[in-house]
Write an enzyme that holds these catalytic residues in place. Structure first.
Site, PDB file in Angstrom:
ATOM      1  N   PHE A 127       0.861  -1.186   0.000  1.00 51.26           N
ATOM      2  CA  PHE A 127       0.000   0.000   0.000  1.00 51.26           C
ATOM      3  C   PHE A 127       0.901   1.242   0.000  1.00 51.26           C
ATOM      4  CE2 PHE A 127      -2.905   3.140   1.798  1.00 51.26           C
ATOM      5  CZ  PHE A 127      -4.012   2.927   0.996  1.00 51.26           C
ATOM      6  N   ASP A 199       1.669  -5.090   8.339  1.00 47.89           N
ATOM      7  CA  ASP A 199       0.463  -4.266   8.207  1.00 47.89           C
ATOM      8  C   ASP A 199      -0.684  -5.229   7.896  1.00 47.89           C
ATOM      9  OD1 ASP A 199      -1.676  -2.734   7.389  1.00 47.89           O
ATOM     10  OD2 ASP A 199      -0.512  -1.384   6.116  1.00 47.89           O
ATOM     11  N   TYR A 224     -10.940   1.177  10.753  1.00 49.53           N
ATOM     12  CA  TYR A 224     -12.202   1.543  10.088  1.00 49.53           C
ATOM     13  C   TYR A 224     -12.664   0.528   9.054  1.00 49.53           C
ATOM     14  CZ  TYR A 224      -8.407   3.752   7.376  1.00 49.53           C
ATOM     15  OH  TYR A 224      -7.235   4.010   6.729  1.00 49.53           O
ATOM     16  N   LYS A 225     -11.847  -0.486   8.793  1.00 48.85           N
ATOM     17  CA  LYS A 225     -12.248  -1.451   7.758  1.00 48.85           C
ATOM     18  C   LYS A 225     -13.115  -2.540   8.407  1.00 48.85           C
ATOM     19  CE  LYS A 225      -7.951  -0.617   5.176  1.00 48.85           C
ATOM     20  NZ  LYS A 225      -8.428   0.080   3.984  1.00 48.85           N
ATOM     21  N   ARG A 372     -13.071  -5.048  -6.204  1.00 50.01           N
ATOM     22  CA  ARG A 372     -12.981  -5.740  -4.897  1.00 50.01           C
ATOM     23  C   ARG A 372     -14.361  -5.815  -4.234  1.00 50.01           C
ATOM     24  NH1 ARG A 372      -8.566  -2.237  -1.678  1.00 50.01           N
ATOM     25  NH2 ARG A 372     -10.126  -0.643  -2.085  1.00 50.01           N
TER      26      ARG A 372
HETATM   27  C1  LIG Z   1      -2.940  -1.684   3.806  1.00 48.35           C
HETATM   28  C2  LIG Z   1      -3.194  -0.276   4.276  1.00 48.35           C
HETATM   29  N1  LIG Z   1      -2.295   0.314   5.084  1.00 48.35           N
HETATM   30  C3  LIG Z   1      -2.464   1.585   5.521  1.00 48.35           C
HETATM   31  C4  LIG Z   1      -3.573   2.330   5.135  1.00 48.35           C
HETATM   32  C5  LIG Z   1      -3.703   3.775   5.565  1.00 48.35           C
HETATM   33  O1  LIG Z   1      -3.975   3.921   6.904  1.00 48.35           O
HETATM   34  P1  LIG Z   1      -4.087   5.353   7.621  1.00 48.35           P
HETATM   35  O2  LIG Z   1      -4.833   6.254   6.710  1.00 48.35           O
HETATM   36  O3  LIG Z   1      -4.822   5.054   8.892  1.00 48.35           O
HETATM   37  O4  LIG Z   1      -2.743   5.863   7.884  1.00 48.35           O
HETATM   38  C6  LIG Z   1      -4.548   1.740   4.320  1.00 48.35           C
HETATM   39  C7  LIG Z   1      -5.740   2.498   3.928  1.00 48.35           C
HETATM   40  O5  LIG Z   1      -6.628   2.066   3.261  1.00 48.35           O
HETATM   41  C8  LIG Z   1      -4.332   0.404   3.870  1.00 48.35           C
HETATM   42  O6  LIG Z   1      -5.229  -0.185   3.060  1.00 48.35           O
END
Ligand SMILES: Cc1ncc(COP(=O)(O)O)c(C=O)c1O
Length: 401
Positions: A127, A199, A224-225, A372
């Site tokens: 990501f 992560d 939040y997911k 997705r």
């Molecule tokens: C795999 C992954 N890591 C990190 C994040 C971003 O997290 P944050 O906005 O809380 O920093 C996301 C956001 O969708 C994500 O999908």
């Protein structure tokens, strides 16, 4: 293999031990089907109660809220409620900050524990925020470090060597839903004396993460997911108990002090994972997150993961039974290697996702060609997947191809 009928899906729902949890989620807009748990999970009914409790405490208590209500304890309390969902030890998780910030903290803690090494190894398809954060964490190594980008997820393990300080692994890939075998990656990293930061944003609350069993060193993820903590929910940070005494606080904020209210001019870290807190906790956001985590109180995590697998398998079946040309499965067929969502390849994926919205179906698009469907074991019902199939059939092929 024929399609499941509506009656069969209803019967599965009636026998589902998590069925009563789905009742804790009020419906969204009438007639809409939401398959976007990978983006933002549904709102539990307890969120309303939580918000009215917090606004009431704020109105009545004001400054006394910090001492008379449970606002300050929330990051640790919520971490303990989340730990079983992540397969983590009690006292190893705190709920705080965003995933990006927690990732920086985790990477720097790990890099500091390997001061003579320079590299963070990560997949180039991780990501984007993970790559940006990893670059900055490598740059901030005393002698300067580098982010080594590995093209193929499956080549990550082979790329670990004696220059590797930290392996950053995205447990579930945000496009393909490929889920790493954490235990074998950790074994390989540890044989090279490298540490593993994970992560697990696209796994937590949907599939097994098993942080303790895999021997992961540090981990982070979004609230939040699939965890349904609400828009902008606080994230989580895991520090393996064996590292807690020596893992230094990267941001020595007062909330990570052993006695925050003593106003000591010198920093003494709190014991355990609490030392990784920095500033004032987001009280309202934590209350929403807690309403969602409380749903797990009566859930056996393995039962939730089993339901997630069954729903995802059914979803794959429903899409693969659509008339051709249909989206092509990208997510692994093997449930042990698949994360929270099921993804498909479509040559006009963006247009396809917009077309789905004309049929009141919410999925999500990732460039260049990924569609997705995010599945929640908490609130999706088997009959939702059946309805998805019926709607897709009525949209195929004319409006979506
Ligand atoms: C795999 C992954 N890591 C990190 C994040 C971003 O997290 P944050 O906005 O809380 O920093 C996301 C956001 O969708 C994500 O999908």
């Amino acid at each position: 293999m024929g399609s499941l009928s509506r009656a069969e899906c209803e019967s599965l729902d009636n026998r589902d031990p998590l069925g009563r949890i789905a009742d804790e989620f009020p419906p969204g807009e009438p007639g809409w089907l939401y398959f976007d748990a990978n983006s933002i999970g549904a709102m539990p009914i307890g969120a309303h109660r939580a918000m009215s409790r917090i606004t009431d405490e704020w109105r009545r208590l004001r400054r006394r809220g910090w001492s008379d209500a449970d606002w300050l304890d929330a990051p640790v309390r919520l971490g303990n409620k989340l730990a079983p969902v992540l397969g983590a030890e009690p006292g190893s998780v705190v709920v705080c900050d965003s995933t990006s910030i927690n990732l920086y903290k985790a990477l720097r803690m790990a890099m500091t524990m390997r001061p003579e090494r320079e590299n963070i190894v990560a997949e180039s398809g991780a990501f984007p925020t993970d790559l940006y954060v990893a670059e900055s964490a490598a740059r901030d190594q005393i002698q300067g470090g580098s982010l080594v980008r590995v093209e193929e997820a499956k080549a990550l393990a082979e790329s670990i060597d004696r220059d590797t300080a930290v392996v950053l692994v995205t447990h579930t890939d945000y496009r393909t839903s490929y889920r790493h075998d954490l235990a074998s990656l950790v074994r390989r990293a540890h044989t090279q004396d490298a540490l593993v930061v994970c992560d697990a944003s696209h796994s937590a609350g949907a599939v097994e993460v098993g942080l303790a069993a895999a021997g992961v060193d540090f981990a982070v993820g979004c609230g939040y997911k699939y965890l349904c903590g609400g828009p902008g929910a606080p994230a989580w940070l895991y520090v393996a108990p064996r590292h807690q005494a020596q893992a230094e606080s990267v941001i020595q904020g007062w909330m990570g002090h052993a006695q925050p209210m003593a106003m000591d001019p010198h920093y003494t870290p709190a014991p355990g994972a609490k030392r990784h807190l920095a500033g004032t906790p987001p009280v309202a956001g934590n209350a929403l997150m807690e309403a969602a985590l409380d749903l797990w109180r009566d859930i056996e995590p393995q039962a939730a993961f089993a339901k997630h697998k069954a729903l995802s398998d059914l979803l794959i079946r429903v899409i693969e039974e659509l008339p051709a040309p249909r989206p092509m499965l990208v997510a692994p067929r093997d449930p042990a290697r698949r994360g929270g969502f099921v993804s498909f390849r479509h040559r006009e994926a963006e247009i396809y996702v917009r077309a789905l919205e004309t049929g009141k179906i919410v999925a999500s698009y990732r460039a260049p060609d990924i569609v997705r469907f995010g599945v929640s074991p908490l609130y999706h019902r088997y009959v939702d997947v059946w309805t998805l199939g019926e709607r897709l059939r009525s949209l195929h092929p004319e409006r979506t191809q």
